[in-house]
Design a protein around this motif. Sequence first.
Motif, short mmCIF file in Angstrom:
data_model
loop_
_atom_site.label_atom_id
_atom_site.label_comp_id
_atom_site.label_asym_id
_atom_site.label_seq_id
_atom_site.Cartn_x
_atom_site.Cartn_y
_atom_site.Cartn_z
N TYR A 26 32.15 40.67 38.97
CA TYR A 26 33.21 40.36 38.00
C TYR A 26 33.03 41.15 36.69
O TYR A 26 34.03 41.50 36.05
CB TYR A 26 33.28 38.86 37.74
CG TYR A 26 34.15 38.19 38.78
CD1 TYR A 26 35.53 38.39 38.80
CD2 TYR A 26 33.58 37.41 39.78
CE1 TYR A 26 36.32 37.82 39.78
CE2 TYR A 26 34.38 36.82 40.76
CZ TYR A 26 35.75 37.04 40.76
OH TYR A 26 36.54 36.48 41.73
N ARG A 29 34.54 44.38 37.48
CA ARG A 29 36.02 44.28 37.46
C ARG A 29 36.57 44.31 36.05
O ARG A 29 37.72 44.66 35.84
CB ARG A 29 36.46 43.00 38.16
CG ARG A 29 36.39 43.09 39.66
CD ARG A 29 37.47 42.26 40.31
NE ARG A 29 37.68 42.71 41.68
CZ ARG A 29 38.64 42.23 42.47
NH1 ARG A 29 39.47 41.32 42.00
NH2 ARG A 29 38.77 42.66 43.70
N ALA A 30 35.71 43.93 35.09
CA ALA A 30 36.12 44.00 33.68
C ALA A 30 35.86 45.40 33.10
O ALA A 30 35.76 45.58 31.90
CB ALA A 30 35.37 42.94 32.87
N ARG A 31 35.70 46.35 34.01
CA ARG A 31 35.52 47.77 33.67
C ARG A 31 34.19 48.05 32.97
O ARG A 31 34.10 48.95 32.12
CB ARG A 31 36.70 48.29 32.84
CG ARG A 31 38.02 48.17 33.59
CD ARG A 31 39.15 48.86 32.88
NE ARG A 31 40.38 48.77 33.67
CZ ARG A 31 41.54 49.29 33.29
NH1 ARG A 31 41.63 49.91 32.14
NH2 ARG A 31 42.60 49.17 34.06
N LYS A 32 33.18 47.28 33.33
CA LYS A 32 31.83 47.55 32.85
C LYS A 32 31.07 48.31 33.94
O LYS A 32 31.32 48.13 35.13
CB LYS A 32 31.08 46.25 32.54
CG LYS A 32 31.82 45.33 31.58
CD LYS A 32 32.01 45.96 30.22
CE LYS A 32 32.72 45.00 29.27
NZ LYS A 32 33.02 45.63 27.97
N LYS A 241 34.20 34.23 38.20
CA LYS A 241 35.06 34.95 37.24
C LYS A 241 34.94 34.29 35.86
O LYS A 241 34.80 34.97 34.83
CB LYS A 241 36.51 34.93 37.72
CG LYS A 241 37.46 35.71 36.82
CD LYS A 241 38.87 35.71 37.40
CE LYS A 241 39.80 36.55 36.54
NZ LYS A 241 41.19 36.57 37.11
N LYS A 245 33.14 35.78 32.17
CA LYS A 245 33.79 35.74 30.85
C LYS A 245 32.93 35.00 29.84
O LYS A 245 32.77 35.43 28.69
CB LYS A 245 35.16 35.08 30.95
CG LYS A 245 36.22 35.94 31.62
CD LYS A 245 37.57 35.22 31.62
CE LYS A 245 38.64 36.07 32.27
NZ LYS A 245 39.94 35.36 32.35
N GLU A 248 29.88 37.14 28.83
CA GLU A 248 30.23 38.19 27.87
C GLU A 248 30.42 37.63 26.47
O GLU A 248 30.03 38.25 25.48
CB GLU A 248 31.49 38.93 28.34
CG GLU A 248 31.25 39.85 29.51
CD GLU A 248 32.07 41.11 29.44
OE1 GLU A 248 31.61 42.09 28.80
OE2 GLU A 248 33.19 41.12 29.99
#
Length: 253
Positions: A26, A29-32, A241, A245, A248
């Motif tokens: 995930y 998927r958050a572009r990390k 998911k 979040k 982070e």
Amino acid sequence: MAAIIAVANQKGGVGKTTTTINLGAYLARARKKVLIVDLDPQGNTTSGLGIEKRKLKKDLYDALVDGHAPAKLIHKTSFHGMHIFPASPVLAAAEIELVSAEGREFRLRQVLEQLDYDYILIDCPPSLGLLTINGLVASSSVLIPVQAEFYALEGLGQLLSTVQRVKQALNPELELLGVVMTMHNGRTTLSNQVHEEVRKHFPDKVFDTIIPRNVRLAEAPSYGQPITHYDKWSKGARAYKSLAKELEGKIYG
């Protein structure tokens, strides 16, 4: 600079590997840019991301013991943004071979310092041996998965004592990121009681997100896939998911 997180609990079967893989998926998927480090000689994280251990010619062992360049040992996975530093049973020999090595506790840190990622998640073995010490020394924080069962808190005191000793002697920046409840069954009194007990022991350190007991989560590793790809609509997927979040938010405010 990477956020390096050791996923640790000396108790086996608490969801360390599941948490490492799906949290990483995930975050990716958050572009990390995410690296999963399989520090467990069982290599379950490696196979859980579709890498065949028996076909590995070199793995994390070769970086830790023989000083091989890590960039040549890391594998791209089939999942965008995720790389894996794989392990096989030969990694168990590192526990013995590094005992007399100079700077033995810092080997993994030295390896990871050569790499450029947003997140590095280290799946530690279910023990407090030299490999786990390397994981803690290399990390900026520790995430502890705790299964919602009767013996959940057993042994956690020893783990926290080890984390504290590592912080004092080897890695002053090491912090407890938090505790995440796994395999939770909200319909049972026991799961809810354990959750409350863990909150008492770790005030302000328990993640709000709870990972449920979920068949789809249990099935995904046998297909070499994170839950993002195996069943992104499952309860387990939604939980990880949410956990990504929340993590982070804790790290970057």
